[in-house]
Motif scaffolding. Structure first.
Motif, short mmCIF file in Angstrom:
data_model
loop_
_atom_site.label_atom_id
_atom_site.label_comp_id
_atom_site.label_asym_id
_atom_site.label_seq_id
_atom_site.Cartn_x
_atom_site.Cartn_y
_atom_site.Cartn_z
N VAL A 135 63.80 -6.90 36.10
CA VAL A 135 63.97 -5.49 35.75
C VAL A 135 62.92 -5.08 34.74
O VAL A 135 62.60 -5.83 33.80
CB VAL A 135 65.39 -5.26 35.16
CG1 VAL A 135 65.60 -3.78 34.86
CG2 VAL A 135 66.46 -5.77 36.13
N ASP A 136 62.41 -3.89 34.92
CA ASP A 136 61.50 -3.31 33.93
C ASP A 136 62.22 -3.27 32.59
O ASP A 136 63.34 -2.76 32.49
CB ASP A 136 61.12 -1.88 34.36
CG ASP A 136 60.03 -1.30 33.50
OD1 ASP A 136 60.13 -1.38 32.26
OD2 ASP A 136 59.08 -0.71 34.05
N ILE A 160 75.11 -2.48 43.32
CA ILE A 160 73.76 -2.37 42.78
C ILE A 160 72.78 -1.88 43.83
O ILE A 160 71.99 -0.96 43.58
CB ILE A 160 73.31 -3.73 42.20
CG1 ILE A 160 74.23 -4.12 41.05
CG2 ILE A 160 71.86 -3.65 41.73
CD1 ILE A 160 74.01 -5.53 40.53
N ALA A 161 72.81 -2.46 45.02
CA ALA A 161 71.86 -2.06 46.06
C ALA A 161 71.93 -0.57 46.38
O ALA A 161 70.89 0.11 46.43
CB ALA A 161 72.07 -2.90 47.32
N GLN A 212 65.58 2.90 41.77
CA GLN A 212 64.88 1.93 40.92
C GLN A 212 64.36 0.76 41.76
O GLN A 212 63.27 0.23 41.49
CB GLN A 212 65.83 1.43 39.84
CG GLN A 212 66.16 2.46 38.75
CD GLN A 212 67.12 3.54 39.22
OE1 GLN A 212 67.91 3.33 40.15
NE2 GLN A 212 67.05 4.71 38.59
N LEU A 213 65.12 0.37 42.77
CA LEU A 213 64.65 -0.67 43.68
C LEU A 213 63.48 -0.16 44.52
O LEU A 213 62.51 -0.89 44.79
CB LEU A 213 65.79 -1.12 44.58
CG LEU A 213 66.89 -1.94 43.89
CD1 LEU A 213 68.19 -1.89 44.69
CD2 LEU A 213 66.44 -3.40 43.72
N GLY A 214 63.57 1.11 44.91
CA GLY A 214 62.54 1.67 45.77
C GLY A 214 61.19 1.82 45.10
O GLY A 214 60.14 1.69 45.75
N VAL A 215 61.18 2.10 43.79
CA VAL A 215 59.91 2.29 43.08
C VAL A 215 59.46 1.02 42.36
O VAL A 215 58.43 1.03 41.67
CB VAL A 215 60.01 3.46 42.08
CG1 VAL A 215 60.35 4.76 42.80
CG2 VAL A 215 61.03 3.17 40.98
N PRO A 272 70.35 5.19 34.72
CA PRO A 272 69.77 6.35 34.05
C PRO A 272 70.44 7.67 34.41
O PRO A 272 70.71 8.50 33.52
CB PRO A 272 68.30 6.33 34.52
CG PRO A 272 68.04 4.93 34.90
CD PRO A 272 69.33 4.40 35.46
N GLU A 273 70.74 7.90 35.69
CA GLU A 273 71.29 9.19 36.08
C GLU A 273 72.73 9.37 35.60
O GLU A 273 73.11 10.45 35.13
CB GLU A 273 71.22 9.36 37.61
CG GLU A 273 69.83 9.63 38.14
CD GLU A 273 69.00 8.37 38.35
OE1 GLU A 273 69.56 7.27 38.15
OE2 GLU A 273 67.80 8.48 38.69
#
Length: 598
Positions: free
Chosen positions: A193-194, A255-256, A262-265, A355-356
């Motif tokens: 994770v970032d 999570i998916a 977040q997974l897409g970017v 985040p959202e």
């Protein structure tokens, strides 16, 4: 139910297990709803001592055998419940749901709330039936000899909550794959994770080295495979990303889909399953490493509705847990009166808030706690030779023949029943009372987070764990500003007393006393006298705490009646911004207040 009969619930063994589970839940429900003063069983004098009745609307009546509890309510004899409608004869009753339908007027819950409660109860009955299958043919002496994690996988659920083991969100295959009573074994899925998305233990991100914590989950070969996968799948995060273990069910169910952006970017990358195998402990989202038992336990977000709330992992528990455990450990080590207390603190943790949902401000807690992991010290690292740990919940456990496990431990110890119980109280109730009075700290020491340390069957110490939501402080406790303990939830003294009284006496010992009376011959008044004398001896030994003993008085005539099922009946559990809080019933006559016990 085994895999061999997964296409049918009509096998003889399954029907037997279902019957036992249904009878247990029905007896439990009558007992707990009477304790919470929602049902009012009346003695039947003409039938003799121990016979009770309940009357409902529409000419429905129940009869059963039970023993009254000194704490209020009754303990119902398994399989003794019968139901009658109108003038028909009484017939054996086996349906908890039917009881609740009959008692709708007394329960006062809406249709929506009852339907949700029924959903939890039905799912819990399925899980309990699987547990009964695992208990079949295993006597108490054999169960009492199991290693800690294996023992936990045979234990009953929460004795106070009627909808325990509800696990709404899981189906049959999920129970088989992930539930303790299914003897489940799982491998963790891993994310990288970032770091901008994460919250880690302590105010400073580098307070705990999460890289080293990963080694508690992976041996050197698996760690090399994991690092290679990071290099191949997420080269942009290889140097700065944060490795996060997640429960495999949580990954695919929550999570998916919820972190798809977040997974897409590439802010989160799924790496797949790696590392050691884990067994779910009694608390379900806490996992024990079964490949390397001295490695840390893991507590992970597991977003199912189970035993009163959604079992995510709050970010504040992750960020403050290690500091709280360390501060408590230091406090305990400095106080000779707490020499039998062993603190199993957190080693570190990480959470990834969504985040959202965070941007909404007051979104339901169940969607704000989707990714979280806490590494916790394994009890195996704190046991001396010849010692074993058993969860306090095992004190309440019987085999299917009704023999309590504690009878085996008493026999192995060679002590009298009175001496064994005195040792139990001196190594659990007394140090918890001292922690409250000497330091203004209340630990809700229930059956899952309090561990008994036995040596040759005799209690000699206790483990405390899981302090995030279960350790609170008095508003008057003089902790230095900025200390981890000063940041605990602060409560008035009369509320904090219930962390001991309700959390341990009512939630654990209330269920132990009738087992001791039935199987070991020591009556409940004598049980209470031993507890009372242990507390009084501690008071006499510490006159310097006289003012605190007066403020935290476990011998006052009346206590608040803390009710978990009442709370469940007041609101649907879709998940508000905060977890639900217990309701109060009528005041509880305190059985410890009698002068006969001094």
């Amino acid at each position: 139910m085994t895999r061999d009969d997964d296409d049918s619930h009509d096998s003889h063994d399954w029907q037997r297990s279902w019957a036992v589970a249904s009878a247990r839940r029905l007896a439990q429900a009558i007992g707990e709803l009477s304790f919470e003063a929602l049902l009012d069983p009346r003695p039947i004098p003409e039938a003799g001592a121990g016979h009770y009745s309940l009357s409902f609307a529409n000419a429905v009546a129940y009869q059963f055998r039970a023993t009254p509890s000194a704490w209020g309510g009754v303990h119902v004899e398994l399989g003794s419940v019968a139901r009658r409608v109108g003038a028909r004869p009484f017939e054996p009753a086996d349906s908890l749901i039917q009881l609740l339908l009959d008692a709708r007027e007394q329960l006062g819950a809406s249709v929506e709330v009852l339907a949700g409660w029924f959903e939890e109860i039905q799912a819990g009955l399925l899980a309990e039936s699987i547990q009964c299958e695992r208990l079949r043919g295993r006597p108490a002496s054999e169960l009492a000899s199991l290693e800690t994690v294996a023992l936990e996988q045979h234990l009953d659920g929460h004795p106070k909550l009627i909808a325990h083991r509800g696990r709404v969100g899981w189906g049959l295959e999920d129970l088989r794959a992930h539930a303790p009573e299914s003897h489940a074994r799982v491998r963790l899925d891993w994310l990288i994770v970032d770091p901008a998305l994460t919250r880690r233990t302590g105010a400073a991100p580098d307070l705990v080295d999460l890289v080293d914590l990963v080694d508690h989950c992976c041996d050197p070969d698996e760690r090399a495979r994991l690092d290679a996968q990071v290099a191949a799948r997420a080269p942009a995060l290889a140097e700065r990303g944060v490795l996060v273990p997640v429960h495999p069910w949580q990954w695919q169910r929550w999570i998916a889909p919820q972190f798809a952006r977040q997974l897409g970017v590439g802010e989160i990358v799924h790496l797949g399953p790696f590392g050691d195998h884990y067994a779910p402990r009694l608390s379900l989202r806490t996992l024990a490493n079964v490949d390397r038992r001295h490695a840390a336990d893991l507590k992970l977000s597991l977003t199912i509705l189970n035993t009163s709330c959604w079992r995510g992992l709050p970010g504040r528990h992750v960020t403050h847990g290690a500091a709280i455990g360390a501060a408590l450990g230091q406090l305990v080590s400095r106080d000779p009166a707490l020499s039998c207390v062993r603190v199993l603190g957190d080693l570190g943790g990480v959470s990834v808030p969504h985040p959202e949902y965070e941007a909404l401000g007051h979104a339901p807690y169940r969607v704000r706690e989707l990714i979280g992991a806490i590494w916790r010290t394994s009890a195996a690292t704190r046991l001396e030779p010849g010692e074993v740990e058993v969860p306090a919940a095992a004190l309440q456990q019987c085999d299917l023949a009704g023999t309590p496990l504690l009878a085996t431990w008493v026999e192995r110890s060679g002590a009298t029943v009175s001496d064994w119980l005195t040792s139990l109280f001196e190594h659990t109730a007394v140090p918890l009372y001292h922690l409250l009075c000497a330091h203004g700290l209340g630990e809700i020491a229930h059956g899952q987070n309090l561990g008994l340390v036995l040596r040759e069957g005799l209690p000699v110490a206790m483990f405390l764990r899981d302090f995030h939501g279960d350790l609170r402080r008095s508003e008057r406790a003089p902790f230095a500003p900025g200390s981890a303990l000063a940041g605990l939830t602060a409560l008035p003294d009369e509320h904090l007393l219930h962390d001991l009284y309700t959390g341990y006496f009512v939630s654990v010992l209330r269920f132990v006393a009738p087992l001791v009376e039935r199987s070991l011959g020591l009556r409940e008044p004598e049980f209470l006298a031993l507890l009372s004398r242990a507390l009084r001896r501690h008071q006499a030994a510490h006159p310097e705490l006289g003012e605190a003993f007066a403020r935290f008085d476990p011998f006052q005539p009346a206590m608040a009646r803390i009710c978990l099922n009442r709370s469940r009946l007041r609101a649907a559990h879709g998940g508000g911004a905060q977890r639900p809080t217990p309701e109060l019933g009528p005041p509880l006559r305190n059985p410890l207040a009698t002068e006969d016990y001094t």
